[in-house]
Scaffold this motif. Structure first.
Motif, PDB file in Angstrom:
ATOM      1  N   ARG A  53      39.807  45.495  35.755  1.00 11.08           N
ATOM      2  CA  ARG A  53      39.787  45.636  37.205  1.00 11.08           C
ATOM      3  C   ARG A  53      38.463  46.231  37.676  1.00 11.08           C
ATOM      4  O   ARG A  53      37.856  45.773  38.661  1.00 11.08           O
ATOM      5  CB  ARG A  53      40.949  46.530  37.662  1.00 11.08           C
ATOM      6  CG  ARG A  53      41.103  46.621  39.188  1.00 11.08           C
ATOM      7  CD  ARG A  53      42.165  47.635  39.552  1.00 11.08           C
ATOM      8  NE  ARG A  53      41.784  48.958  39.129  1.00 11.08           N
ATOM      9  CZ  ARG A  53      40.901  49.739  39.796  1.00 11.08           C
ATOM     10  NH1 ARG A  53      40.298  49.288  40.893  1.00 11.08           N
ATOM     11  NH2 ARG A  53      40.602  50.936  39.348  1.00 11.08           N
ATOM     12  N   PHE A  54      37.983  47.243  36.935  1.00  9.77           N
ATOM     13  CA  PHE A  54      36.714  47.877  37.294  1.00  9.77           C
ATOM     14  C   PHE A  54      35.558  46.888  37.162  1.00  9.77           C
ATOM     15  O   PHE A  54      34.662  46.816  38.023  1.00  9.77           O
ATOM     16  CB  PHE A  54      36.477  49.093  36.399  1.00  9.77           C
ATOM     17  CG  PHE A  54      35.160  49.769  36.627  1.00  9.77           C
ATOM     18  CD1 PHE A  54      34.948  50.563  37.749  1.00  9.77           C
ATOM     19  CD2 PHE A  54      34.098  49.585  35.724  1.00  9.77           C
ATOM     20  CE1 PHE A  54      33.724  51.182  37.963  1.00  9.77           C
ATOM     21  CE2 PHE A  54      32.882  50.195  35.949  1.00  9.77           C
ATOM     22  CZ  PHE A  54      32.694  50.993  37.053  1.00  9.77           C
ATOM     23  N   ALA A  55      35.571  46.092  36.066  1.00 13.29           N
ATOM     24  CA  ALA A  55      34.509  45.107  35.848  1.00 13.29           C
ATOM     25  C   ALA A  55      34.504  44.061  36.957  1.00 13.29           C
ATOM     26  O   ALA A  55      33.439  43.686  37.493  1.00 13.29           O
ATOM     27  CB  ALA A  55      34.674  44.458  34.485  1.00 13.29           C
ATOM     28  N   ASN A  56      35.678  43.566  37.311  1.00 13.79           N
ATOM     29  CA  ASN A  56      35.767  42.566  38.382  1.00 13.79           C
ATOM     30  C   ASN A  56      35.299  43.143  39.715  1.00 13.79           C
ATOM     31  O   ASN A  56      34.630  42.481  40.515  1.00 13.79           O
ATOM     32  CB  ASN A  56      37.199  42.050  38.504  1.00 13.79           C
ATOM     33  CG  ASN A  56      37.603  41.212  37.298  1.00 13.79           C
ATOM     34  OD1 ASN A  56      36.744  40.625  36.628  1.00 13.79           O
ATOM     35  ND2 ASN A  56      38.900  41.158  37.020  1.00 13.79           N
ATOM     36  N   SER A  57      35.665  44.403  39.968  1.00 15.90           N
ATOM     37  CA  SER A  57      35.248  45.060  41.206  1.00 15.90           C
ATOM     38  C   SER A  57      33.732  45.174  41.266  1.00 15.90           C
ATOM     39  O   SER A  57      33.108  44.932  42.309  1.00 15.90           O
ATOM     40  CB  SER A  57      35.902  46.439  41.305  1.00 15.90           C
ATOM     41  OG  SER A  57      35.424  47.137  42.419  1.00 15.90           O
ATOM     42  N   GLN A  58      33.120  45.543  40.105  1.00 12.06           N
ATOM     43  CA  GLN A  58      31.667  45.661  40.058  1.00 12.06           C
ATOM     44  C   GLN A  58      30.978  44.307  40.245  1.00 12.06           C
ATOM     45  O   GLN A  58      29.952  44.195  40.914  1.00 12.06           O
ATOM     46  CB  GLN A  58      31.248  46.300  38.729  1.00 12.06           C
ATOM     47  CG  GLN A  58      31.594  47.778  38.625  1.00 12.06           C
ATOM     48  CD  GLN A  58      30.875  48.596  39.675  1.00 12.06           C
ATOM     49  OE1 GLN A  58      31.440  48.924  40.726  1.00 12.06           O
ATOM     50  NE2 GLN A  58      29.615  48.895  39.439  1.00 12.06           N
ATOM     51  N   ARG A  59      31.561  43.282  39.650  1.00  8.22           N
ATOM     52  CA  ARG A  59      30.991  41.946  39.801  1.00  8.22           C
ATOM     53  C   ARG A  59      31.011  41.519  41.273  1.00  8.22           C
ATOM     54  O   ARG A  59      30.056  40.946  41.804  1.00  8.22           O
ATOM     55  CB  ARG A  59      31.754  40.944  38.938  1.00  8.22           C
ATOM     56  CG  ARG A  59      31.449  41.053  37.443  1.00  8.22           C
ATOM     57  CD  ARG A  59      31.996  39.861  36.684  1.00  8.22           C
ATOM     58  NE  ARG A  59      31.744  39.999  35.266  1.00  8.22           N
ATOM     59  CZ  ARG A  59      32.611  40.462  34.387  1.00  8.22           C
ATOM     60  NH1 ARG A  59      33.824  40.838  34.812  1.00  8.22           N
ATOM     61  NH2 ARG A  59      32.307  40.558  33.112  1.00  8.22           N
ATOM     62  N   ASN A  60      32.140  41.745  41.936  1.00 12.11           N
ATOM     63  CA  ASN A  60      32.236  41.386  43.359  1.00 12.11           C
ATOM     64  C   ASN A  60      31.215  42.161  44.187  1.00 12.11           C
ATOM     65  O   ASN A  60      30.598  41.616  45.120  1.00 12.11           O
ATOM     66  CB  ASN A  60      33.651  41.676  43.877  1.00 12.11           C
ATOM     67  CG  ASN A  60      34.691  40.756  43.259  1.00 12.11           C
ATOM     68  OD1 ASN A  60      34.353  39.629  42.855  1.00 12.11           O
ATOM     69  ND2 ASN A  60      35.928  41.215  43.181  1.00 12.11           N
ATOM     70  N   ARG A  61      31.028  43.444  43.821  1.00  8.78           N
ATOM     71  CA  ARG A  61      30.055  44.248  44.553  1.00  8.78           C
ATOM     72  C   ARG A  61      28.646  43.711  44.342  1.00  8.78           C
ATOM     73  O   ARG A  61      27.835  43.638  45.275  1.00  8.78           O
ATOM     74  CB  ARG A  61      30.139  45.711  44.088  1.00  8.78           C
ATOM     75  CG  ARG A  61      29.256  46.670  44.903  1.00  8.78           C
ATOM     76  CD  ARG A  61      29.379  48.076  44.388  1.00  8.78           C
ATOM     77  NE  ARG A  61      28.910  48.185  43.034  1.00  8.78           N
ATOM     78  CZ  ARG A  61      27.603  48.285  42.689  1.00  8.78           C
ATOM     79  NH1 ARG A  61      26.672  48.253  43.635  1.00  8.78           N
ATOM     80  NH2 ARG A  61      27.254  48.379  41.433  1.00  8.78           N
ATOM     81  N   ILE A  62      28.334  43.292  43.103  1.00 12.49           N
ATOM     82  CA  ILE A  62      27.000  42.756  42.796  1.00 12.49           C
ATOM     83  C   ILE A  62      26.761  41.430  43.518  1.00 12.49           C
ATOM     84  O   ILE A  62      25.662  41.167  44.042  1.00 12.49           O
ATOM     85  CB  ILE A  62      26.840  42.583  41.276  1.00 12.49           C
ATOM     86  CG1 ILE A  62      26.793  43.967  40.605  1.00 12.49           C
ATOM     87  CG2 ILE A  62      25.581  41.789  40.935  1.00 12.49           C
ATOM     88  CD1 ILE A  62      26.907  43.923  39.119  1.00 12.49           C
ATOM     89  N   GLU A  63      27.832  40.599  43.546  1.00 15.77           N
ATOM     90  CA  GLU A  63      27.686  39.316  44.254  1.00 15.77           C
ATOM     91  C   GLU A  63      27.391  39.555  45.737  1.00 15.77           C
ATOM     92  O   GLU A  63      26.550  38.872  46.338  1.00 15.77           O
ATOM     93  CB  GLU A  63      28.956  38.487  44.081  1.00 15.77           C
ATOM     94  CG  GLU A  63      29.117  37.907  42.674  1.00 15.77           C
ATOM     95  CD  GLU A  63      30.442  37.193  42.503  1.00 15.77           C
ATOM     96  OE1 GLU A  63      31.234  37.149  43.489  1.00 15.77           O
ATOM     97  OE2 GLU A  63      30.710  36.701  41.395  1.00 15.77           O
ATOM     98  N   ARG A  64      28.066  40.544  46.329  1.00 14.13           N
ATOM     99  CA  ARG A  64      27.803  40.842  47.732  1.00 14.13           C
ATOM    100  C   ARG A  64      26.393  41.398  47.912  1.00 14.13           C
ATOM    101  O   ARG A  64      25.714  41.126  48.902  1.00 14.13           O
ATOM    102  CB  ARG A  64      28.838  41.845  48.252  1.00 14.13           C
ATOM    103  CG  ARG A  64      30.223  41.252  48.432  1.00 14.13           C
ATOM    104  CD  ARG A  64      31.100  42.152  49.266  1.00 14.13           C
ATOM    105  NE  ARG A  64      31.287  43.469  48.654  1.00 14.13           N
ATOM    106  CZ  ARG A  64      32.282  43.754  47.825  1.00 14.13           C
ATOM    107  NH1 ARG A  64      33.171  42.823  47.504  1.00 14.13           N
ATOM    108  NH2 ARG A  64      32.370  44.960  47.303  1.00 14.13           N
TER     109      ARG A  64
END
Length: 337
Positions: free
Chosen positions: A38-49
């Protein structure tokens, strides 16, 4: 036998503990793995934004999450859980072995007591049977035996048979206590009545040695089985008479203390040695002076039966004795109210 049972029980304890431990470890791993994902996915979404934002407003480059770092975290978690489970295995192994020993200890003691009881009972039964067999064999070989001698042989045979009956009755009574197969005939009954009945049953033996039994029992009532309590005091009086010199006295004294009656049986007999006192209630145990100074010393079951009966009545027995001065048995029984 018990060592193998202990190892098997230890193995079962370990198996149960490790199943629980591994189950919790698997659950913990899954929960933490879900959080990592969940943390990794959250970080990925933040990086994409952040990428989208940088395209419009250039700034510092975004920080990427390394998948190898995530996998390394998972591996470290597995290693830590494996270490924890190894420690649990070692500690629980030692504790399980100790607990298995504590669990099996009463069973082992009971089995040893039972085996010793069977061995002692077999020995005690063999003695009168052997004497009886030898008596009849010698008599049968004697071709010149006359009627008076034959009657003497028969009388000796009857005496041996009576001893066997006493022994078998005692063994049967002890087995009832062991199996808890006792009828509950408890009622309020006068202690004085119980003592008088006990004295009447033992009076012939006392008269043969000119022993005077003095009763100083109060009017209080006790709560219990009249027949069993009578048997208790018959046993104590019989022992007192058996090991007392002729022309002596035996006293029975009672005193009320709180919710108990304290009854003392005092004799002036041969007494009991200090090394024998801790064992006098053991089955088949006979003090050395009882064996050497009294040919009719019995089988060593009477006091064991008395103790079982008194404890069955929620009471207790204490004993105080000095060699060559006498013995005092103190019985505590609940008062009937």
């Amino acid at each position: 036998m018990f060592r193998q049972a202990r190892l098997k029980l230890t193995a079962w304890y370990l198996l149960i503990i490790m199943i629980i431990s591994l189950s919790f470890s698997a659950l913990i791993y899954q929960l933490i793995n879900i959080e990592i994902t969940r943390f990794a996915n959250s970080q990925r979404n933040r990086i994409e934004r952040q990428f989208i934002t940088n395209d419009r407003n250039p700034g510092p480059p975004p920080v990427f999450i390394d998948d190898d770092l995530i996998n390394e975290s998972r591996n470290r978690l597995l290693i830590n859980l494996a270490i924890i489970n190894s420690v649990i295995l070692i500690v629980s192994g030692s504790l399980s072995y100790f607990l298995a020993g504590r669990t099996l200890s009463p069973i082992q003691k009971m089995t040893e007591d039972q085996n010793r009881f069977i061995s002692d009972a077999s020995h005690e039964l063999r003695t009168p049977l052997t004497a009886l067999k030898s008596l009849f064999e010698v008599s049968l070989r004697d071709k010149n035996i006359n009627l008076p001698e034959a009657k003497k042989v028969i009388n000796s045979g009857i005496n041996q048979t009576d001893k066997l009956k006493v022994l078998s009755d005692s063994l049967l009574e002890l087995s009832r206590f062991d199996g808890n197969h006792l009828s509950n005939n408890f009622q309020g009954i006068s202690l004085k009545k119980i003592i008088l009945e006990s004295i009447s049953q033992i009076k012939i033996k006392a008269d043969k040695k000119n022993i005077k039994i003095i009763s100083q029992i109060g009017p209080q009532k006790v709560f219990g089985d009249p027949n069993k309590l009578t048997e208790v005091f018959v046993i104590f009086l019989d022992n007192a008479i058996k090991y007392s010199s002729a022309n002596t006295q035996i006293k029975l004294i009672s005193q009320a203390k709180q919710n108990h009656l304290v009854i003392k049986i005092v004799d002036h007999g041969i007494g009991i040695g200090q090394k024998d006192l801790p064992h006098i209630f053991d089955r088949f145990y006979q003090a050395d002076n009882a064996r050497t100074k009294n040919k009719d010393s019995g089988y060593g079951l009477g006091l064991s039966i008395a103790k079982q009966i008194v404890e069955y009545h929620q009471g207790k027995i204490l004993v105080n004795s000095k060699p060559k001065k006498g013995t005092t048995f103190t019985v505590h029984l609940p008062i009937f109210s």
